[in-house]
Design an enzyme around this catalytic site. Structure first.
Site, PDB file in Angstrom:
ATOM      1  N   GLU A  47       0.847  -1.186   0.000  1.00 13.08           N
ATOM      2  CA  GLU A  47       0.000   0.000   0.000  1.00 13.08           C
ATOM      3  C   GLU A  47       0.890   1.245   0.000  1.00 13.08           C
ATOM      4  O   GLU A  47       1.952   1.270   0.616  1.00 13.08           O
ATOM      5  CB  GLU A  47      -0.881  -0.013   1.245  1.00 13.08           C
ATOM      6  CG  GLU A  47      -1.908   1.107   1.295  1.00 13.08           C
ATOM      7  CD  GLU A  47      -2.769   1.062   2.548  1.00 13.08           C
ATOM      8  OE1 GLU A  47      -3.907   1.546   2.500  1.00 13.08           O
ATOM      9  OE2 GLU A  47      -2.291   0.541   3.586  1.00 13.08           O
ATOM     10  N   LYS A 120     -10.377   0.273  -1.694  1.00 16.99           N
ATOM     11  CA  LYS A 120     -10.385  -0.051  -0.265  1.00 16.99           C
ATOM     12  C   LYS A 120     -11.718   0.317   0.377  1.00 16.99           C
ATOM     13  O   LYS A 120     -12.175   1.467   0.296  1.00 16.99           O
ATOM     14  CB  LYS A 120      -9.241   0.700   0.427  1.00 16.99           C
ATOM     15  CG  LYS A 120      -9.022   0.332   1.888  1.00 16.99           C
ATOM     16  CD  LYS A 120      -7.801   1.068   2.414  1.00 16.99           C
ATOM     17  CE  LYS A 120      -7.447   0.658   3.829  1.00 16.99           C
ATOM     18  NZ  LYS A 120      -6.222   1.363   4.297  1.00 16.99           N
ATOM     19  N   CYS A 160      -4.868  -3.618   3.544  1.00 15.32           N
ATOM     20  CA  CYS A 160      -4.508  -3.175   4.889  1.00 15.32           C
ATOM     21  C   CYS A 160      -5.623  -3.344   5.925  1.00 15.32           C
ATOM     22  O   CYS A 160      -5.870  -4.452   6.401  1.00 15.32           O
ATOM     23  CB  CYS A 160      -4.024  -1.729   4.831  1.00 15.32           C
ATOM     24  SG  CYS A 160      -3.007  -1.235   6.255  1.00 15.32           S
TER      25      CYS A 160
END
Length: 280
Positions: A47, A120, A160
């Protein structure tokens, strides 16, 4: 499955990105070459591989329209040059809200084509003493769960903080590999990183490949690192604790089949039969 997809060599790139895009791309290019030279067919960048800045709005200024822009062109060029499937960590793309971005994971095929995009969904927030993070200030969340076929392997995309939400991975259905570009903080990584990655592998009976930011950044941030590959039984196969580098491992179809036959948890699921009982 046929013999052609019995194994797949994969690699995760670990970086310590800076506020300078050109320096980060040069470092990423060098590490991608190492991964490709080792025989990896699928390589994952972390990321924020192109930028980690003390100014959270810097990524908004760097945003691109989907399908065009220097970072996307760079990813396409690297995938084609090295002949690999490249999971492009995250790239800041235009959002519906003008002053925000979509934190997007892009997958490029060996011919350079972008074949998948995942935005995301879960946005990180933390208040821990002087450590304060709020991705919602600059990022617009995605809505769609995304999987992609890579040489006969079903790959689920996540980023993440998504790691903390197991329902996302259940929504992917039966996948062979989960990839997770990440920039976990040192605080949260030390406490939860490995146990969460192993849990996602165990409960989904698949491989998990995590590519992390790992070290002290010029911007003042410290990320946990520990890029690793976990197998479907929850065993860590390879890892890199901190600093720049590449971790490489091989996915084995027989290992997935063995685990799912030994413990057929997917067939045992009864979530649609749950009855909720509320007690006064």
């Amino acid at each position: 499955m046929g013999r052609s997809d019995a194994c797949l060599m994969v690699a995760a790139v670990q970086m310590v990105s800076t506020p300078r895009v050109a320096d980060n791309l040069a470092a990423a290019e060098r590490l991608l070459e190492l991964a490709a030279d080792s025989g990896a067919r699928l390589v994952v960048l972390p990321e924020y591989f192109a930028l980690i800045s003390a100014d959270a709005r810097e990524k908004v200024r760097l945003r691109e329209r989907f399908g065009a822009g220097p970072l996307q062109e760079w990813l396409a060029r690297q995938a084609a040059r090295l002949g690999i499937w490249l999971v492009g960590g995250t790239v800041p793309l235009e959002a519906d809200v003008p002053d925000k971005v979509r934190n997007a994971c892009l997958v490029h095929a060996p011919d350079g084509r972008c074949v998948a995009r995942y935005d995301k969904i879960h946005l990180f927030g933390l208040r821990h003493g002087e450590e304060v993070y709020d991705e919602g200030e600059t990022i617009e969340p995605g809505e769609a769960v995304v999987t992609v076929d890579i040489e006969g392997w079903t790959v689920g995309l996540s980023i993440c903080y998504d790691l903390r939400f197991p329902e996302l991975y259940r929504a992917m259905g039966l996948v062979d590999l989960i990839v997770l570009p990440a920039a976990f903080t040192w605080t949260t990584g030390r406490a939860h990183w490995e146990v969460l990655l192993r849990a996602r592998a165990i409960e989904n009976q698949c491989y998990v490949l995590a590519a992390a930011q790992g070290g002290r950044h010029e911007a003042g941030r410290r990320t946990w690192g520990d890029s690793l590959l976990v197998d479907p039984w929850g065993e860590v196969r390879v890892r890199l604790a901190e600093g720049e580098g590449v971790v490489r491992g091989t996915l084995q179809r027989a290992r997935i089949d063995e685990i799912r036959a030994r413990l057929p948890a997917w067939r045992h699921r009864r979530e649609k039969e749950f009855i909720r009982s509320v007690c006064a």
